[in-house]
Design an enzyme around this catalytic site. Structure first.
Site, short mmCIF file in Angstrom:
data_model
loop_
_atom_site.label_atom_id
_atom_site.label_comp_id
_atom_site.label_asym_id
_atom_site.label_seq_id
_atom_site.Cartn_x
_atom_site.Cartn_y
_atom_site.Cartn_z
N ILE A 71 1.42 -1.55 -0.15
CA ILE A 71 -0.27 0.03 0.18
C ILE A 71 0.78 1.61 0.03
O ILE A 71 2.42 0.98 0.56
CB ILE A 71 -1.20 -0.31 0.73
N GLU A 72 0.57 2.15 -0.09
CA GLU A 72 1.13 3.36 -0.76
C GLU A 72 2.19 3.99 0.40
O GLU A 72 2.89 4.72 -0.21
CB GLU A 72 -0.12 4.44 -1.35
N GLN A 73 0.89 4.16 1.36
CA GLN A 73 2.14 4.95 2.40
C GLN A 73 2.99 4.29 3.34
O GLN A 73 3.93 4.45 4.20
CB GLN A 73 0.94 4.87 4.01
#
Length: 537
Positions: free
Chosen positions: A327-329
């Site tokens: 996920i992008e985080q």
């Protein structure tokens, strides 16, 4: 030098007209106390005035962490550039920042999150800016909206289209911040920062470098301060040489509505049976069908919405670990969390700094992405970033454009139209009343994903809804599966604004999807990686 100061003293360091970069992803890692202190100083003294803020992901989320809404004040905020923005339900009053944006009180821009991190890195190295194909033929492209979110933003361009080495690119000039506001868990007396209670590292290091290398200052909000020399060097994510001032908020939340959960920060692992599996409903049917698109051994990006439940589908089917979620985080592996904890994962394998996770996405190093849609266009384009009649419900694109620009395989999921009354009976979908709002439209309002570029690049694009599965082809969108109980003409073809191509091999979706019993899902194994020629551009 004593780097520990009060929030009020830190706020007094920000000059009028400053460019301020803020590290946050909604409530995750949000330096909320520092933003509040800036607001309070402005209310008391009228300063700082006319600041520009940069938010590579977002700051605040309207559920206990105000974030950017603290500084959404006329005279304080001059311009805002974000990867995304706080959103709220359509029934509530819009966030203050959205009121300013929709009222054209300030120019507002939506730059893809990964590109915005890249711009910080270029500023840190004193290079002119970012040359990239990320965003071509989307709302990012100057031939469409050029990242502008309102009329006020159209007066000043933040991106231009150029020709480089005989090819077409987008150019984003680097923006130099005078102040970076970042967040961590612990600072020692020298300003070294560790992130042991955080759910992600985000991009604090890159933002600090951009400010410090250009003569600016870095303010870090932390939960606690410890003695100099007491932190392990390998645990320090931002070295003290880059940190000028420290403020302490002992009550800072780990993420929205979560004070502290050690499984989010990877300090413990939760038992798998402690994760809630989705209740049986229409959304679960869609998530199950999306899960059928996966291969064991693959790395798969996950977006907000229906697809966020797919890891729970695999968990329920005894397939946890068959796919590595990214996920992008920055979390890699584990179980991505839902609702206000989205962006975090429990039981993660690793945490990547968000800018490097985006490098992974932009270069299509992963195998597939599972994302949502608001609208699908005739050419296969997807809108997730703007609906004029509900502007504050959409948060902007975040990393969506970075992720989809070159992804090998994308599965978009959502309801076929909006407002339909649906039921599931005896393994069949029952459409009691169709929705009034069509989501398959001739032209999407905002192009967040370009169907034309996907066809040009040979991307594998699938759209999964409760009643139909469709594929993007050079000839158009092809209907490949329909749900049991659905009337092809009345419930599908008549509910799209454009003609769908009906496959000669049209299938019925697996009836097991529409039953509460487990699917007994099996996933084909991804082919082993082999060396292939590197590509650029």
């Amino acid at each position: 030098m004593n780097k520990h100061i009060t929030p009020a003293e830190a706020a007094a360091l920000i000059p009028d007209g400053a460019i301020v970069s803020v590290s946050s992803s909604s409530g995750l890692g949000c330096p909320d106390l520092m933003l509040k202190a800036i607001s309070e100083r402005f209310e008391t003294t009228g300063h700082p005035q006319d600041i520009t803020t940069l938010h590579p992901i977002a700051a605040g989320d309207m559920s206990g962490i105000k974030g950017v809404d603290y500084i959404a004040k006329k005279g304080l905020l001059k311009k805002i550039i974000g990867g995304s923005y706080p959103s709220g339900p359509s029934s509530s009053e819009p966030p203050l920042i959205w009121q300013m944006i929709s009222g054209n009180e300030i120019p507002a821009y939506n730059i893809p999150s990964g590109v915005l991190f890249d711009m910080h890195r270029e500023a840190a190295a004193k290079r002119p800016g970012v040359i990239t194909k990320i965003g071509l033929d989307t709302f990012v492209d100057p031939s469409r909206h050029g990242c502008a979110m309102n009329e006020a933003a159209k007066a000043e361009a933040v991106v231009e289209k150029i020709t480089f080495a005989g090819d077409e690119y987008l150019y984003f000039p680097a923006i130099v911040p005078q102040v970076a506001i970042i967040r961590a868990t612990t600072a020692d007396e020298r300003g070294n920062l560790t992130y042991e209670h955080e759910g992600a590292y985000l991009g604090g290091l890159d933002q600090a470098l951009a400010a410090r290398n250009n003569g600016g200052i870095v303010i870090a909000q932390v939960k606690r301060i410890t003695k100099e020399g007491s932190l392990k060097p390998h645990d320090v994510r931002v070295p003290g040489m880059l940190v000028d001032y420290i403020i302490v908020d002992p009550d800072q939340k780990q993420t929205t509505q979560t004070v502290y959960d050690p499984a989010i920060s990877g300090e413990i692992f939760r038992p798998l049976d402690s994760f809630r599996v989705p209740e049986f409903n229409i959304q679960k049917v869609i998530a199950r069908r999306v899960a059928q698109e996966l291969e064991a051994g693959s790395c798969v990006n996950l977006g907000f919405g229906i697809s966020a439940n797919v890891p729970r589908i695999l968990l329920e089917e005894g397939l946890h670990g068959a796919v590595t979620w990214v996920i992008e985080q920055g979390a890699v592996g584990g179980v991505p969390l839902l609702d206000f904890a989205f962006g975090c994962a429990s039981n993660a394998d690793a945490y990547m700094p968000s800018p490097y996770q985006f490098t992974y996405f932009q270069g299509a190093g992963f195998d597939a992405s599972l994302l949502s849609f608001l609208e699908i266009g005739r050419d296969g384009s997807v809108n997730v970033s703007k609906l004029s009649f509900r502007p504050h419900v959409t948060a902007g694109a975040g990393g969506f454009v970075d992720i989809t620009a070159r992804a090998k395989k994308i599965v978009f999921s959502g309801m076929f139209n909006a407002g339909a009354k649906l039921a599931i009976e005896a393994g069949r979908l029952v459409i009691e009343k169709d929705g009034k709002l069509k989501k398959l439209v001739n032209d999407v309002e905002h192009v967040t994903f370009s169907g034309r570029r996907a066809v040009e690049q040979g991307q594998d694009i699938t759209y999964v809804t409760e009643r139909a599965v469709m594929k993007l082809t050079p000839e158009g969108i092809v209907l490949t599966e329909i749900a049991p109980g659905v009337d092809l003409q009345a419930h599908i073809l008549d509910q799209a604004e454009f003609p769908l191509i009906v496959s000669d091999n049209l299938k019925t979706m697996d009836a097991a999807l529409f039953s509460e019993a487990p699917l007994h899902l099996t996933l084909p194994t991804k082919a082993p990686r082999t060396l292939r020629g590197a590509t650029h551009g």
